[in-house]
Design an enzyme around this catalytic site. Structure first.
Site, PDB file in Angstrom:
ATOM      1  N   ASP A  62       1.510  12.550  -6.018  1.00  0.00           N
ATOM      2  CA  ASP A  62       1.663  11.683  -7.223  1.00  0.00           C
ATOM      3  C   ASP A  62       0.425  11.521  -7.833  1.00  0.00           C
ATOM      4  OD1 ASP A  62       0.125  10.310  -5.294  1.00  0.00           O
ATOM      5  OD2 ASP A  62       1.884   8.815  -4.486  1.00  0.00           O
ATOM      6  N   ASN A 128       4.940  -1.756   2.124  1.00  0.00           N
ATOM      7  CA  ASN A 128       6.364  -1.935   1.990  1.00  0.00           C
ATOM      8  C   ASN A 128       7.241  -0.937   2.484  1.00  0.00           C
ATOM      9  OD1 ASN A 128       5.766  -0.341  -0.221  1.00  0.00           O
ATOM     10  ND2 ASN A 128       6.316  -1.491  -1.730  1.00  0.00           N
ATOM     11  N   HIS A 130       6.748   2.250   1.522  1.00  0.00           N
ATOM     12  CA  HIS A 130       6.881   3.395   0.423  1.00  0.00           C
ATOM     13  C   HIS A 130       6.462   4.709   1.180  1.00  0.00           C
ATOM     14  CE1 HIS A 130       3.158   2.306  -1.921  1.00  0.00           C
ATOM     15  NE2 HIS A 130       2.722   3.105  -1.047  1.00  0.00           N
ATOM     16  N   GLU A 135       9.182   3.696  -4.060  1.00  0.00           N
ATOM     17  CA  GLU A 135       9.233   2.235  -3.667  1.00  0.00           C
ATOM     18  C   GLU A 135      10.589   1.942  -2.901  1.00  0.00           C
ATOM     19  OE1 GLU A 135       6.651   0.905  -3.598  1.00  0.00           O
ATOM     20  OE2 GLU A 135       5.384   0.781  -5.448  1.00  0.00           O
TER      21      GLU A 135
HETATM   22  P1  PGA Z   1      -3.425   3.820   1.843  1.00  0.00           P
HETATM   23  O1  PGA Z   1      -1.834   3.837   0.850  1.00  0.00           O
HETATM   24  O2  PGA Z   1      -3.671   5.280   2.322  1.00  0.00           O
HETATM   25  O3  PGA Z   1      -4.494   3.550   0.819  1.00  0.00           O
HETATM   26  O4  PGA Z   1      -3.350   2.774   2.677  1.00  0.00           O
HETATM   27  C1  PGA Z   1      -1.029   4.287   1.433  1.00  0.00           C
HETATM   28  C2  PGA Z   1       0.123   4.203   0.717  1.00  0.00           C
HETATM   29  O5  PGA Z   1       0.334   3.346   0.206  1.00  0.00           O
HETATM   30  O6  PGA Z   1       0.842   5.392   0.695  1.00  0.00           O
END
Ligand code: PGA
Length: 236
Positions: A62, A128, A130, A135
């Site tokens: 992404d 959450n 995702h 999302e």
């Molecule tokens: P993080 O994010 O590795 O910074 O915890 C993971 C994500 O949101 O997929």
């Protein structure tokens, strides 16, 4: 899903690296890569290793809409900084967040994924649930798409920006359907704030409300979690 519990993120990075190394020895050519704090220990292991990635291709999950690769908050910048400048790859792909036509960019990125089928996809998980920027509520059927980030994700990601107003509100993300095409997936999660999402991903029902739960339907997933992230599992 195979679940590997580790002491901390450092050990998790080593475990993920061991799998990557083994798969590279078997001849895999294409990695699906992720940004965020979670994969950093894996990238550190890759950088300090003697492995050569110059025949490998990477396809990232992404990118924020509106940020160019020169912007230090962009995911292209992150990948160059953490990995590619230290370990050159043959080709590296990240969605173009500055594309004028975002729909056309999604189509272009789907073609990149089709031309470079991902052997091993690295994933983190959001608080959450995702994966990528898919999302809760995202259809499992979508491929690369434009996403409006949720409040929870904007809140979680503001730590990288000077203020919450600077966090982009949209992103381009591989969809769940794109992610599921990967032959193998390693999902890592470290820290207490991931515990609820991890428990639902592994022990909950498969639902679009918890995007990572779809990984229960994939036949080759390794989940690497530390004790804190495993703390809400009932069968740990
Ligand atoms: P993080 O994010 O590795 O910074 O915890 C993971 C994500 O949101 O997929």
């Amino acid at each position: 899903m195979k679940v590997i519990q580790v002491k901390n993120a450092q050990e998790g990075g080593k475990q993920a690296f061991a799998i990557l190394k083994e798969e590279m020895a078997k001849g895999i050519t294409t990695l699906g890569l992720a940004t965020g704090s979670t994969p950093e220990t894996l990238y550190q292991e890759m950088v300090k290793s003697d492995l050569d990635f110059s025949d490998m291709t990477s396809v990232n999950l992404d990118e924020y809409v509106g940020l160019s690769g020169e912007n230090p908050q962009s995911y292209r910048y992150f990948m160059n900084d953490r990995l590619f400048l230290h370990k050159p790859f043959k080709e590296t792909f990240v969605p173009n967040g500055k594309a004028n036509d975002l729909d056309a960019e999604c189509i272009r990125y789907n073609q990149i994924i089709a031309d470079h089928p991902i052997d091993l996809q690295v994933l983190g998980i959001g608080r959450n649930g995702h994966i990528g920027f898919n999302e809760p509520g995202t259809s499992f059927a979508v491929e690369t798409h434009v996403v409006a980030l949720t409040e929870s994700t904007i809140e979680a990601n503001k730590r990288y920006f000077e203020s919450i107003e600077e966090v982009p509100t949209h992103a381009l993300s591989m969809g769940i359907a794109s992610i599921l095409k990967s032959k193998q997936i390693i999902l890592m999660a470290f820290g207490r704030e991931k515990a609820a999402a991890v428990a639902k991903m592994i022990e909950g029902s498969v639902t679009e409300q918890l995007p990572a739960s779809v990984l229960q339907t994939h036949k080759n997933v390794v989940v690497i979690i530390d004790e804190a992230a495993a703390s809400e599992l009932t069968n740990a």
